[in-house]
Scaffold this motif. Structure first.
Motif, PDB file in Angstrom:
ATOM      1  N   ILE A   6       0.859  -1.188   0.000  1.00  0.00           N
ATOM      2  CA  ILE A   6       0.000   0.000   0.000  1.00  0.00           C
ATOM      3  C   ILE A   6       0.893   1.235   0.000  1.00  0.00           C
ATOM      4  O   ILE A   6       1.674   1.442   0.924  1.00  0.00           O
ATOM      5  CB  ILE A   6      -0.917   0.029   1.238  1.00  0.00           C
ATOM      6  CG1 ILE A   6      -1.780  -1.230   1.283  1.00  0.00           C
ATOM      7  CG2 ILE A   6      -1.776   1.285   1.225  1.00  0.00           C
ATOM      8  CD1 ILE A   6      -2.508  -1.406   2.596  1.00  0.00           C
ATOM      9  N   ARG A   7       0.766   2.033  -1.043  1.00  0.00           N
ATOM     10  CA  ARG A   7       1.528   3.284  -1.130  1.00  0.00           C
ATOM     11  C   ARG A   7       0.718   4.362  -0.420  1.00  0.00           C
ATOM     12  O   ARG A   7      -0.314   4.799  -0.891  1.00  0.00           O
ATOM     13  CB  ARG A   7       1.751   3.660  -2.591  1.00  0.00           C
ATOM     14  CG  ARG A   7       2.610   4.884  -2.754  1.00  0.00           C
ATOM     15  CD  ARG A   7       2.885   5.106  -4.249  1.00  0.00           C
ATOM     16  NE  ARG A   7       3.679   6.288  -4.426  1.00  0.00           N
ATOM     17  CZ  ARG A   7       3.177   7.504  -4.639  1.00  0.00           C
ATOM     18  NH1 ARG A   7       1.886   7.681  -4.717  1.00  0.00           N
ATOM     19  NH2 ARG A   7       3.982   8.534  -4.773  1.00  0.00           N
ATOM     20  N   ARG A   8       1.207   4.770   0.740  1.00  0.00           N
ATOM     21  CA  ARG A   8       0.483   5.760   1.549  1.00  0.00           C
ATOM     22  C   ARG A   8       0.865   7.186   1.187  1.00  0.00           C
ATOM     23  O   ARG A   8       0.052   8.092   1.266  1.00  0.00           O
ATOM     24  CB  ARG A   8       0.731   5.499   3.025  1.00  0.00           C
ATOM     25  CG  ARG A   8       0.139   4.164   3.451  1.00  0.00           C
ATOM     26  CD  ARG A   8       0.423   3.906   4.910  1.00  0.00           C
ATOM     27  NE  ARG A   8      -0.136   2.640   5.331  1.00  0.00           N
ATOM     28  CZ  ARG A   8      -1.267   2.494   5.993  1.00  0.00           C
ATOM     29  NH1 ARG A   8      -2.000   3.542   6.280  1.00  0.00           N
ATOM     30  NH2 ARG A   8      -1.690   1.309   6.355  1.00  0.00           N
ATOM     31  N   ASP A   9       2.108   7.391   0.828  1.00  0.00           N
ATOM     32  CA  ASP A   9       2.569   8.680   0.323  1.00  0.00           C
ATOM     33  C   ASP A   9       3.856   8.425  -0.454  1.00  0.00           C
ATOM     34  O   ASP A   9       4.261   7.282  -0.636  1.00  0.00           O
ATOM     35  CB  ASP A   9       2.759   9.713   1.445  1.00  0.00           C
ATOM     36  CG  ASP A   9       3.791   9.324   2.486  1.00  0.00           C
ATOM     37  OD1 ASP A   9       4.873   8.799   2.113  1.00  0.00           O
ATOM     38  OD2 ASP A   9       3.536   9.550   3.681  1.00  0.00           O
ATOM     39  N   THR A  12       6.286   6.346   1.813  1.00  0.00           N
ATOM     40  CA  THR A  12       5.821   5.275   2.693  1.00  0.00           C
ATOM     41  C   THR A  12       5.048   4.219   1.919  1.00  0.00           C
ATOM     42  O   THR A  12       4.012   4.511   1.324  1.00  0.00           O
ATOM     43  CB  THR A  12       4.904   5.837   3.801  1.00  0.00           C
ATOM     44  OG1 THR A  12       5.570   6.921   4.455  1.00  0.00           O
ATOM     45  CG2 THR A  12       4.545   4.765   4.807  1.00  0.00           C
ATOM     46  N   ILE A  13       5.573   3.000   1.924  1.00  0.00           N
ATOM     47  CA  ILE A  13       4.878   1.850   1.352  1.00  0.00           C
ATOM     48  C   ILE A  13       4.757   0.819   2.459  1.00  0.00           C
ATOM     49  O   ILE A  13       5.750   0.430   3.077  1.00  0.00           O
ATOM     50  CB  ILE A  13       5.622   1.271   0.139  1.00  0.00           C
ATOM     51  CG1 ILE A  13       5.631   2.296  -0.991  1.00  0.00           C
ATOM     52  CG2 ILE A  13       4.976  -0.040  -0.304  1.00  0.00           C
ATOM     53  CD1 ILE A  13       6.377   1.855  -2.227  1.00  0.00           C
ATOM     54  N   THR A  14       3.533   0.382   2.721  1.00  0.00           N
ATOM     55  CA  THR A  14       3.259  -0.556   3.803  1.00  0.00           C
ATOM     56  C   THR A  14       2.880  -1.913   3.224  1.00  0.00           C
ATOM     57  O   THR A  14       1.895  -2.017   2.495  1.00  0.00           O
ATOM     58  CB  THR A  14       2.105  -0.041   4.682  1.00  0.00           C
ATOM     59  OG1 THR A  14       2.435   1.262   5.161  1.00  0.00           O
ATOM     60  CG2 THR A  14       1.853  -0.978   5.856  1.00  0.00           C
ATOM     61  N   ILE A  26      -9.177  -2.471   0.479  1.00  0.00           N
ATOM     62  CA  ILE A  26      -7.928  -1.709   0.543  1.00  0.00           C
ATOM     63  C   ILE A  26      -7.851  -0.738  -0.636  1.00  0.00           C
ATOM     64  O   ILE A  26      -7.452   0.416  -0.475  1.00  0.00           O
ATOM     65  CB  ILE A  26      -6.721  -2.668   0.571  1.00  0.00           C
ATOM     66  CG1 ILE A  26      -6.734  -3.471   1.875  1.00  0.00           C
ATOM     67  CG2 ILE A  26      -5.407  -1.907   0.415  1.00  0.00           C
ATOM     68  CD1 ILE A  26      -5.741  -4.610   1.911  1.00  0.00           C
ATOM     69  N   PHE A  30      -7.523   3.257   0.040  1.00  0.00           N
ATOM     70  CA  PHE A  30      -6.280   3.967  -0.270  1.00  0.00           C
ATOM     71  C   PHE A  30      -6.187   4.442  -1.714  1.00  0.00           C
ATOM     72  O   PHE A  30      -5.238   5.134  -2.070  1.00  0.00           O
ATOM     73  CB  PHE A  30      -5.071   3.079   0.045  1.00  0.00           C
ATOM     74  CG  PHE A  30      -4.944   2.780   1.507  1.00  0.00           C
ATOM     75  CD1 PHE A  30      -4.445   3.731   2.387  1.00  0.00           C
ATOM     76  CD2 PHE A  30      -5.336   1.560   2.014  1.00  0.00           C
ATOM     77  CE1 PHE A  30      -4.343   3.467   3.737  1.00  0.00           C
ATOM     78  CE2 PHE A  30      -5.232   1.278   3.367  1.00  0.00           C
ATOM     79  CZ  PHE A  30      -4.746   2.231   4.231  1.00  0.00           C
ATOM     80  N   ASN A  34      -2.865   3.122  -5.634  1.00  0.00           N
ATOM     81  CA  ASN A  34      -1.891   2.984  -4.548  1.00  0.00           C
ATOM     82  C   ASN A  34      -1.769   1.565  -4.006  1.00  0.00           C
ATOM     83  O   ASN A  34      -1.079   1.341  -3.019  1.00  0.00           O
ATOM     84  CB  ASN A  34      -2.262   3.924  -3.402  1.00  0.00           C
ATOM     85  CG  ASN A  34      -2.120   5.369  -3.812  1.00  0.00           C
ATOM     86  OD1 ASN A  34      -1.162   5.749  -4.463  1.00  0.00           O
ATOM     87  ND2 ASN A  34      -3.095   6.178  -3.455  1.00  0.00           N
ATOM     88  N   VAL A  35      -2.412   0.610  -4.647  1.00  0.00           N
ATOM     89  CA  VAL A  35      -2.362  -0.782  -4.193  1.00  0.00           C
ATOM     90  C   VAL A  35      -1.591  -1.593  -5.225  1.00  0.00           C
ATOM     91  O   VAL A  35      -1.979  -1.671  -6.389  1.00  0.00           O
ATOM     92  CB  VAL A  35      -3.782  -1.342  -3.987  1.00  0.00           C
ATOM     93  CG1 VAL A  35      -3.731  -2.792  -3.538  1.00  0.00           C
ATOM     94  CG2 VAL A  35      -4.534  -0.498  -2.963  1.00  0.00           C
ATOM     95  N   TYR A  69     -12.404  -1.847   9.001  1.00  0.00           N
ATOM     96  CA  TYR A  69     -12.481  -0.788   7.993  1.00  0.00           C
ATOM     97  C   TYR A  69     -13.629   0.198   8.195  1.00  0.00           C
ATOM     98  O   TYR A  69     -13.655   1.236   7.551  1.00  0.00           O
ATOM     99  CB  TYR A  69     -12.611  -1.402   6.594  1.00  0.00           C
ATOM    100  CG  TYR A  69     -11.402  -2.199   6.178  1.00  0.00           C
ATOM    101  CD1 TYR A  69     -10.219  -1.570   5.811  1.00  0.00           C
ATOM    102  CD2 TYR A  69     -11.431  -3.582   6.170  1.00  0.00           C
ATOM    103  CE1 TYR A  69      -9.105  -2.292   5.425  1.00  0.00           C
ATOM    104  CE2 TYR A  69     -10.324  -4.324   5.785  1.00  0.00           C
ATOM    105  CZ  TYR A  69      -9.163  -3.673   5.420  1.00  0.00           C
ATOM    106  OH  TYR A  69      -8.069  -4.403   5.051  1.00  0.00           O
TER     107      TYR A  69
END
Length: 106
Positions: A6-9, A12-14, A26, A30, A34-35, A69
């Protein structure tokens, strides 16, 4: 289970490990763009990749998703609890082979 990034910004990739029927939640939360799958390619363009394991689903995944969620997001993606859309998605997962060629345990 699938590894999803998950690209949050921009910095930051989670990484998360989720069943395939959790990916639409997801993506909605997001943003589809971004997935990514484990190969760092957008999941909506290249698919979610290969399974990395199996998952024993709880008796009430709908409730679990509502807690994780929020009810609004779950209803937006899967409809109200009585719609059976989530149960259908979970049923499709059971028919898919796991990472070792055996049916996936959901």
């Amino acid at each position: 289970m699938y590894e999803i990034l998950i690209r949050r910004d921009a910095h930051t990739i989670t990484p998360v490990t989720v069943p395939d029927y959790e990916v639409p939640l997801i993506q909605e939360l997001f943003g589809t763009e971004n997935v990514q799958n484990a190969d760092k390619v957008r999941a909506d363009e290249a698919g979610i990749g290969s399974p990395i394991g199996s998952f024993k689903a709880s008796d009430d995944e709908y409730e679990r998703f509502c807690v994780k969620y929020g009810v609004e997001l779950v209803e937006m993606v899967y409809g109200k609890k009585g719609s059976k859309a989530l149960e259908k998605a979970m049923g499709e997962t059971k028919a898919k082979p796991s990472a070792k060629g055996k049916p996936a345990a959901v």
